[in-house]
Design a protein around this motif. Structure first.
Motif, mmCIF file in Angstrom:
data_model
loop_
_atom_site.group_PDB
_atom_site.id
_atom_site.type_symbol
_atom_site.label_atom_id
_atom_site.label_comp_id
_atom_site.label_asym_id
_atom_site.label_seq_id
_atom_site.Cartn_x
_atom_site.Cartn_y
_atom_site.Cartn_z
ATOM 1 N N ARG A 8 9.553 0.073 0.036
ATOM 2 C CA ARG A 8 8.782 1.152 0.687
ATOM 3 C C ARG A 8 9.288 1.443 2.111
ATOM 4 N NH1 ARG A 8 4.856 3.051 -2.519
ATOM 5 N NH2 ARG A 8 4.062 1.592 -4.063
ATOM 6 N N PRO A 9 9.455 0.427 2.954
ATOM 7 C CA PRO A 9 10.020 0.724 4.281
ATOM 8 C C PRO A 9 11.432 1.321 4.194
ATOM 9 C CG PRO A 9 9.003 -1.441 4.287
ATOM 10 C CD PRO A 9 9.019 -0.977 2.865
ATOM 11 N N ALA A 10 12.206 0.893 3.211
ATOM 12 C CA ALA A 10 13.551 1.457 3.047
ATOM 13 C C ALA A 10 13.470 2.934 2.669
ATOM 14 C CB ALA A 10 14.327 0.679 1.981
ATOM 15 N N LEU A 11 12.508 3.290 1.838
ATOM 16 C CA LEU A 11 12.333 4.696 1.467
ATOM 17 C C LEU A 11 11.897 5.530 2.665
ATOM 18 C CD1 LEU A 11 10.669 4.214 -2.020
ATOM 19 C CD2 LEU A 11 12.890 5.298 -1.591
ATOM 20 N N TRP A 12 10.975 4.995 3.491
ATOM 21 C CA TRP A 12 10.572 5.705 4.704
ATOM 22 C C TRP A 12 11.752 5.841 5.666
ATOM 23 C CZ3 TRP A 12 6.842 8.840 4.740
ATOM 24 C CH2 TRP A 12 5.670 8.602 4.033
ATOM 25 N N ALA A 60 11.723 13.922 -0.760
ATOM 26 C CA ALA A 60 11.620 13.140 -1.992
ATOM 27 C C ALA A 60 11.459 11.646 -1.687
ATOM 28 C CB ALA A 60 12.854 13.369 -2.869
ATOM 29 N N TYR A 61 12.199 11.147 -0.707
ATOM 30 C CA TYR A 61 12.055 9.733 -0.341
ATOM 31 C C TYR A 61 10.665 9.453 0.211
ATOM 32 C CZ TYR A 61 17.122 9.209 -0.855
ATOM 33 O OH TYR A 61 18.398 9.178 -1.341
ATOM 34 N N ALA A 62 10.146 10.355 1.057
ATOM 35 C CA ALA A 62 8.801 10.172 1.609
ATOM 36 C C ALA A 62 7.753 10.227 0.501
ATOM 37 C CB ALA A 62 8.516 11.231 2.670
ATOM 38 N N TRP A 63 7.890 11.189 -0.393
ATOM 39 C CA TRP A 63 6.949 11.302 -1.523
ATOM 40 C C TRP A 63 6.973 10.031 -2.360
ATOM 41 C CZ3 TRP A 63 8.099 11.244 -6.774
ATOM 42 C CH2 TRP A 63 7.034 11.539 -7.620
ATOM 43 N N ASN A 71 9.037 4.959 -8.739
ATOM 44 C CA ASN A 71 9.856 5.345 -9.889
ATOM 45 C C ASN A 71 11.265 4.774 -9.704
ATOM 46 O OD1 ASN A 71 11.782 6.950 -11.417
ATOM 47 N ND2 ASN A 71 10.067 8.302 -11.890
ATOM 48 N N ARG A 72 11.569 3.729 -10.433
ATOM 49 C CA ARG A 72 12.858 3.024 -10.263
ATOM 50 C C ARG A 72 14.075 3.887 -10.589
ATOM 51 N NH1 ARG A 72 11.561 -1.239 -7.039
ATOM 52 N NH2 ARG A 72 9.707 -2.220 -7.833
ATOM 53 N N PRO A 73 14.019 4.724 -11.646
ATOM 54 C CA PRO A 73 15.197 5.572 -11.886
ATOM 55 C C PRO A 73 15.493 6.517 -10.719
ATOM 56 C CG PRO A 73 13.868 5.464 -13.865
ATOM 57 C CD PRO A 73 13.071 4.796 -12.769
ATOM 58 N N VAL A 75 14.860 5.863 -7.564
ATOM 59 C CA VAL A 75 15.442 5.009 -6.528
ATOM 60 C C VAL A 75 16.920 4.777 -6.835
ATOM 61 C CG1 VAL A 75 15.395 2.725 -5.448
ATOM 62 C CG2 VAL A 75 13.251 3.908 -5.947
ATOM 63 N N ALA A 76 17.229 4.540 -8.107
ATOM 64 C CA ALA A 76 18.632 4.353 -8.508
ATOM 65 C C ALA A 76 19.439 5.625 -8.220
ATOM 66 C CB ALA A 76 18.719 3.986 -9.982
ATOM 67 N N PHE A 77 18.848 6.771 -8.504
ATOM 68 C CA PHE A 77 19.507 8.055 -8.217
ATOM 69 C C PHE A 77 19.791 8.189 -6.717
ATOM 70 C CE2 PHE A 77 19.191 12.658 -7.317
ATOM 71 C CZ PHE A 77 20.251 13.113 -8.095
ATOM 72 N N GLY A 78 18.810 7.817 -5.896
ATOM 73 C CA GLY A 78 19.002 7.847 -4.451
ATOM 74 C C GLY A 78 20.095 6.892 -4.002
ATOM 75 N N ALA A 79 20.124 5.704 -4.595
ATOM 76 C CA ALA A 79 21.154 4.718 -4.249
ATOM 77 C C ALA A 79 22.542 5.235 -4.600
ATOM 78 C CB ALA A 79 20.880 3.395 -4.962
#
Length: 116
Positions: A8-12, A60-63, A71-73, A75-79
């Motif tokens: 969560r902090p990584a997404l923020w 999208a990351y904040a949402w 949603n892990r997929p 997160v994988a797409f973001g990575a």
């Protein structure tokens, strides 16, 4: 510590990173744009579309960070996207098309990709 306490902090952080990272694309003649090695003479449509794309990912990351279940997929797409952006800039640097400072500007992307 659970994985979500890191994610969560990584997404923020990614959301903030993308918000700030869109600025050099929108204004390539700014000091941030020059540090990233962006050309200053870019048609406004390309600048606007690139900044919009980066800002959309910020949203999208904040949402995603606010969702009860991550949603892990996605997160994988973001990575994949963050790692690919870093690799692309490194390749362009190796070809002499981007200064080393451009690679430094992308360090956050590869670090976030590794966290994701």
């Amino acid at each position: 510590m659970s994985r979500e306490h890191v994610l969560r902090p990584a997404l923020w952080t990614a959301a903030f990173f993308n918000l700030a990272g869109a600025v050099p694309f929108a204004f390539p003649d700014s000091s941030m744009g020059q540090f990233a090695g962006l050309p200053t003479e870019v048609p406004v449509v390309y600048r606007a579309m690139t900044a919009l794309f980066v800002w959309l990912f910020a949203g999208a990351y904040a949402w995603l960070a606010m969702q009860p279940t991550i949603n892990r997929p996605f997160v994988a797409f973001g990575a994949i996207g963050k790692a690919a952006a870093f690799v692309l800039v490194v390749i362009l640097w190796l070809r002499g098309a981007v200064p080393a400072s451009g690679v430094l500007a992308m360090i956050g992307d590869i670090l976030l990709a590794l966290l994701f």
